[in-house]
Every structure is written in structure tokens, then in C-alpha cells.
Design an enzyme around this catalytic site. Structure first.
Site, short mmCIF file in Angstrom:
data_model
loop_
_atom_site.label_atom_id
_atom_site.label_comp_id
_atom_site.label_asym_id
_atom_site.label_seq_id
_atom_site.Cartn_x
_atom_site.Cartn_y
_atom_site.Cartn_z
N HIS A 223 33.41 -10.12 84.35
CA HIS A 223 34.85 -9.92 84.12
C HIS A 223 35.60 -10.59 85.29
O HIS A 223 35.37 -11.76 85.55
CB HIS A 223 35.10 -8.42 83.98
CG HIS A 223 36.48 -8.02 83.55
ND1 HIS A 223 37.45 -8.86 83.14
CD2 HIS A 223 37.05 -6.77 83.50
CE1 HIS A 223 38.56 -8.20 82.84
NE2 HIS A 223 38.34 -6.92 83.04
N HIS A 263 34.01 -16.30 76.36
CA HIS A 263 34.97 -15.19 76.30
C HIS A 263 34.67 -14.36 75.05
O HIS A 263 34.30 -14.91 74.02
CB HIS A 263 36.40 -15.73 76.22
CG HIS A 263 37.42 -14.72 76.62
ND1 HIS A 263 37.89 -13.77 75.76
CD2 HIS A 263 38.02 -14.49 77.80
CE1 HIS A 263 38.76 -13.01 76.38
NE2 HIS A 263 38.86 -13.41 77.62
N ASP A 318 39.12 -17.83 84.37
CA ASP A 318 38.55 -17.78 85.74
C ASP A 318 37.96 -19.11 86.19
O ASP A 318 37.52 -19.23 87.34
CB ASP A 318 37.47 -16.69 85.80
CG ASP A 318 38.07 -15.31 85.57
OD1 ASP A 318 37.38 -14.45 84.99
OD2 ASP A 318 39.24 -15.11 85.94
#
Ligand code: SDX
Length: 384
Positions: A223, A263, A318
């Protein structure tokens, strides 16, 4: 026993609440906050405090409401002394999110008078956003061996934060990039961290404990921890000429996952990754180290999409965010990038907590399908 024996692993595609806050279209790569597309928000030049207000009050503020809201946030800048002392007692190299958790657990310990109340929830949430700014400034300065500092009033949340963290006037380019990063990470519906926090507040535990639970989930490399794990890969590769070999030996071999890729919801390019990449393009010209890692990242992206694109695995938010944070001036060595993610996401977490507790509250208590031994007699130890 629960009626159905069906288990949704990882709660995939399970709806845990309704929301008016954020919507994601994973197939088309669309992200909207309160109906506004993330691209329009970023291109409008809006300050993150306008988006913080939107999440807590449901509408964009006018100038007067924004000023009043900003005052509430700025009251939180001056974090209680015991919190700074607690942070500074931790080892300098501690994980930034673990330090933020320590700070918010301390608030939960100290602010025993907290009660969920429609009249005060939003004011307290604004105060917590300010406190998270003060806490994150001191987490960063502790890493860097700098003296404590407190954000001060300025014409933007991003500027107040950067000036207190670095102890000097930030460039407008850095302020704009930090402001964009704060907007991009503000919310994302109910990822693991928000869900963890919702479970905590569904017991009517306090908002600080909800943030602490959310931080605990955010920390993991699957995460928010990917914000550091992604750029750590680029640093490990070291040079763009090594990318192909590294990819073959580490990813194609099946030994490791490509961090910052894939994802649970997006099956196409994460719209936030596109925006982070565009900021990285602009910013890296001022930072040789960031520029080198950015070249590696772009090459890795190419190989990753070639290998995984057909499976719907693309760069997520990210993948490039660490490059932007580094170019703003946060060194890679300090593991602060996920802490900066949390500085932004505290707004989304609290908005979901308030929406849930105020309008659709129910204790979150799922079931487990029993696969254990049939009923049997318990024998005392002297008979076993
Ligand atoms: C964030 O949920 C959110 O909204 C989170 C977030 C937010 O704003 O809050 O967007 C922020 O957390 C982004 C995600 C950051 N994490 C990473 O970058 C870590 C690397 N990514 C993966 O671990 C993975 O993609 C997840 C954890 C993000 C999602 O994984 P899922 O949905 O649980 O999918 P999975 O692990 O079951 O994988 C499905 C398939 C597998 O292949 P098969 O076994 O079916 O053959 O896809 C493959 C996986 O091997 N896969 C990858 C991969 N991600 C998935 N293969 C290589 N590299 C990857 N990164």
C-alpha cells in the site's frame, strides 16, 4: 455459522459503505473528488486546503470560508510538546509512518474527552490535519538531526509545511509540486488504510485511534509503503543501462514484484501517476540524483507495461511520487515519502470516518467460514 460459505478474498469488490467523497473508474482510469476530475482540480491551480474543505464540508469554499477553515487547520500546527518529545525519543532511522502512528496514539491517550459529535467532528478533523503537518515536520527534522520546528501561517498549507520542514523559504516550483502531491494523495475511496480506520471508528473509538489504525495499514509495501519501495528499486538499479538486466533477474525471474505497478482497482494507467510523472519531468532538471532515477524509472515503466500491460498492470500513484518528493528536497535515505502520503491522506481518512459514523454507522463485524475440527471432548492434561 454464516449463511454463505463464500469468502471474498481481500474483500475484493465488496462494498463496505456508500460515499459522496470520491469515485474511481478502474477500467477508464478516472478519479473524481466530489464530482471534480483530478485533472481539472490540478489544472485549476487550487490549493490543497480547498480540497481539504471539500472533503470535510462537501462543497468548495469561498474565500471567507477558506480563511476560517485555514485558521482551524493552523491551530493544529503547534503540536503539544509531549508529542515532539515522544517523536524525538524514537530512533532517528525509525519508519516515518510508525512515528506518525506513535504521535496519533499519544493524542488518543491524551485527548480523553473526544466524543463523536456532528457539531465538532469537522473542526477536530481540521485541527488533526494541522497536527499531522506539525508532526510530519518534526518526524522529518528528527531524521535529519535538526531542532524541532512548528509550521507557521503563510498563504498556503504546502508552503507552511515545506518552510517548517526545511527551515528555509521553499521555491514556488517546490510549493506547487508539494501542493499537487498533497491533492493527489488526499483520498482514494476505501483502500486498506481507510478500511482499517473505518473498522476502528465503527466501534465508536475516537478519531485519533482511527487515524492510528489507518497509518498501521498504510505502512505496508503493498500500500503506501510502495511510495518508498518504488524509488528504492530505481536507486538499486543505479543506472539506466542496468534496467534490462535488473528487470530480467528480479522481476521476470518471479523473485520480486515491480513496486509502484499494479492496482486492485485500476486496470489501466493510474491518472495520478500521469500527473506525478508530469511534475517529475519539470522538477528533475534541478536535481541530478532525481534526474538519474527518473531516467531509470521511465525505462522500467516501458519494460513493465510491455510485460504486464496486457494483464491490466500499469504504473500506480506510487511509481513516480518518490521522484517528485526527492526533487522537492526530501532525500531518499529518510523513508519520509510514505509519511508525506499520510500527511495528505489524513483528510480522506477523516472524511470517510465522519461520513460513516454520522450517516451510516454500523459496527463492522464480518464472519469467518469454519474449517476446523468437528466437536470433540476436552481431556484434562493428565489424560493427554
Ligand atoms: C496504493 O487501493 C488503493 O486505492 C491504494 C492506493 C491509494 O491511493 O490508497 O492507490 C495506493 O497502495 C497503490 C498500490 C501500491 N502498491 C504497489 O505498488 C505494490 C506492488 N503492487 C502489487 O503488489 C499489487 O498490484 C497490488 C497489491 C497493488 C494489488 O494487488 P491485487 O489486486 O491483490 O492483485 P494480486 O496481488 O492478486 O495480483 C494479481 C496478478 C498476480 O498474477 P497471477 O498470480 O494472477 O499470475 O497480477 C500480478 C500478480 O502476480 N501482479 C503483479 C504486480 N501486481 C500484480 N506482478 C508483478 N508486479 C506487480 N506489481
Amino acid at each position: 455459522m454464516p449463511e454463505s460459505e463464500e469468502i471474498s478474498r481481500g474483500l475484493e469488490d465488496v462494498n463496505i459503505k456508500w460515499t459522496r467523497l470520491t469515485t474511481i473508474d478502474g477500467e477508464k482510469g478516472i478519479l473524481r473528488y466530489g464530482g471534480y476530475s483530478i485533472e481539472d482540480i490540478i489544472n485549476s491551480g487550487a490549493k490543497v486546503e480547498e480540497i481539504q474543505y471539500l472533503f470535510l464540508y462537501g462543497e468548495l469554499p469561498n474565500k471567507e470560508k477558506l480563511e476560517k477553515f485555514r485558521e482551524n487547520v493552523e491551530k493544529g500546527y503547534n503540536v503539544p510538546g509531549y508529542i515532539i518529545e515522544t517523536i524525538r525519543k524514537l530512533p532517528k532511522e525509525s519508519d516515518s509512518v510508525a512515528m506518525q502512528m506513535t504521535a496519533f496514539a499519544s493524542l488518543a491517550a491524551a485527548e480523553t474527552k473526544f466524543k463523536w459529535n456532528k457539531e465538532t467532528n469537522r473542526e477536530l478533523a481540521a485541527l488533526s490535519i494541522g497536527r499531522m503537518a506539525g508532526i510530519t515536520v518534526n518526524v522529518y527534522r528528527h531524521f535529519m538531526g535538526m531542532e524541532p520546528a512548528i509550521p507557521e501561517h503563510s498563504d498556503s498549507f504546502a508552503k507552511s509545511f515545506l518552510k517548517a520542514a526545511f527551515g528555509k523559504e521553499p521555491s514556488q516550483e517546490s510549493i506547487d509540486a508539494m501542493n499537487a502531491a498533497l491533492i493527489l494523495y488526499t483520498d482514494h475511496e476505501v483502500p486498506a488504510s481507510t478500511t482499517a480506520g473505518l473498522v476502528a471508528v465503527s466501534t465508536l473509538s475516537d478519531i485519533y485511534s482511527g487515524v492510528t489504525a489507518a497509518l498501521a495499514a498504510l505502512k505496508g509495501p503493498l500500500h503506501g509503503g510502495a511510495a518508498e519501495a518504488a524509488i528504492a528499486q530505481f536507486a538499486e538499479i543505479g543506472d539506466e543501462n542496468n534496467v534490462e538486466n535488473w528487470f530480467k533477474n528480479n522481476i521476470l525471474s518471479g523473485n520480486r514484484r515491480l513496486m509502484g505497478f499494479g492496482h486492485r482497482v485500476y486496470k489501466t494507467y493510474d491518472p495520478r501517476a500521469k500527473i506525478f510523472k508530469s511534475f517529475a519531468e519539470k522538477l528533475v532538471k534541478n536535481n541530478k540524483e532525481a534526474e538519474k532515477l527518473f531516467k531509470i524509472a521511465k525505462k522500467l515503466e516501458e519494460l513493465g507495461i510491455k510485460q504486464y500491460g496486457a494483464k491490466g498492470i500499469y504504473p500506480n500513484t506510487d511509481f513516480y511520487s518518490g521522484i517528485v518528493y526527492m526533487a522537492i528536497g526530501f532525500p531518499l535515505k529518510n523513508n519520509i515519502y510514505t509519511g508525506l502520503f499520510a500527511l495528505s491522506r489524513i483528510t480522506g481518512w477523516q472524511a470517510h470516518f465522519i461520513e460513516y459514523v454520522e450517516e451510516q454507522h454500523r459496527l463492522i463485524r464480518p464472519r469467518a467460514v469454519y474449517k476446523g475440527p468437528e466437536p470433540r471432548q476436552f481431556l484434562p492434561i493428565n489424560k493427554r
